[in-house]
Design a protein around this motif. Structure first.
Motif, PDB file in Angstrom:
ATOM      1  N   CYS A  93       0.845  -1.185   0.000  1.00 55.49           N
ATOM      2  CA  CYS A  93       0.000   0.000   0.000  1.00 55.49           C
ATOM      3  C   CYS A  93       0.883   1.239   0.000  1.00 55.49           C
ATOM      4  O   CYS A  93       1.734   1.411   0.869  1.00 55.49           O
ATOM      5  CB  CYS A  93      -0.897   0.009   1.234  1.00 55.49           C
TER       6      CYS A  93
ATOM      7  N   ARG B  57      -0.011   4.197   0.514  1.00 52.82           N
ATOM      8  CA  ARG B  57      -0.390   5.129   1.577  1.00 52.82           C
ATOM      9  C   ARG B  57       0.213   4.701   2.906  1.00 52.82           C
ATOM     10  O   ARG B  57       0.729   5.525   3.656  1.00 52.82           O
ATOM     11  CB  ARG B  57      -1.914   5.191   1.699  1.00 52.82           C
ATOM     12  N   CYS B  58       0.104   3.411   3.166  1.00 54.87           N
ATOM     13  CA  CYS B  58       0.668   2.884   4.412  1.00 54.87           C
ATOM     14  C   CYS B  58       2.180   2.733   4.307  1.00 54.87           C
ATOM     15  O   CYS B  58       2.867   2.586   5.304  1.00 54.87           O
ATOM     16  CB  CYS B  58       0.045   1.536   4.737  1.00 54.87           C
TER      17      CYS B  58
ATOM     18  N   CYS C  39      -7.076  -1.535   0.507  1.00 55.27           N
ATOM     19  CA  CYS C  39      -6.310  -1.666   1.737  1.00 55.27           C
ATOM     20  C   CYS C  39      -7.254  -1.680   2.932  1.00 55.27           C
ATOM     21  O   CYS C  39      -8.079  -0.779   3.091  1.00 55.27           O
ATOM     22  CB  CYS C  39      -5.309  -0.510   1.861  1.00 55.27           C
TER      23      CYS C  39
ATOM     24  N   CYS D 224      -6.249   1.436   5.522  1.00 54.44           N
ATOM     25  CA  CYS D 224      -6.600   2.835   5.273  1.00 54.44           C
ATOM     26  C   CYS D 224      -7.725   2.979   4.246  1.00 54.44           C
ATOM     27  O   CYS D 224      -8.078   4.080   3.860  1.00 54.44           O
ATOM     28  CB  CYS D 224      -5.371   3.615   4.812  1.00 54.44           C
TER      29      CYS D 224
HETATM   30 ZN    ZN Z   1      -3.171   1.355   3.247  1.00 59.17          ZN
END
Ligand code: ZN
Length: 86
Positions: free
Chosen positions: A11, A13-14, A35, A38
């Motif tokens: 991910c 974002r993570c 995900c 998030c």
């Molecule tokens: Zn994520």
């Protein structure tokens, strides 16, 4: 693999591999994942971070090692002279 199944993927974002849910498929191939951490939906990356580029170099190093190994291990046979005697 089916829609809604859990799959590990990277991910962005993570910034790490997290648990994802499959949200889109094309035949047997997972196309999109969500995900679970998030809720970010993105293309399935096959859990690749794009940081594995050593395969080519490793192959090259192997070839290089074999070549240098041959050069270092050369032992030219000295021409033996037949002794005539007796
Ligand atoms: Zn994520």
């Amino acid at each position: 693999m089916r829609l809604g199944d859990s799959v590990d993927d990277y991910c962005s974002r993570c910034k790490r591999t997290t648990d994802h849910a499959v949200v889109a498929m094309a035949g047997e191939e997972v196309q999109k994942v969500l995900c679970r951490t998030c809720n970010y939906e993105h293309k399935y990356r096959h859990n690749k971070t794009g940081r594995k580029e050593l395969t080519k170099e490793e192959a090259f190093q192997k070839v290089l090692a074999s070549v240098t190994g041959q050069l270092g291990g050369t032992s030219p046979e000295a021409p033996k002279k037949k002794k005539r005697g007796g």
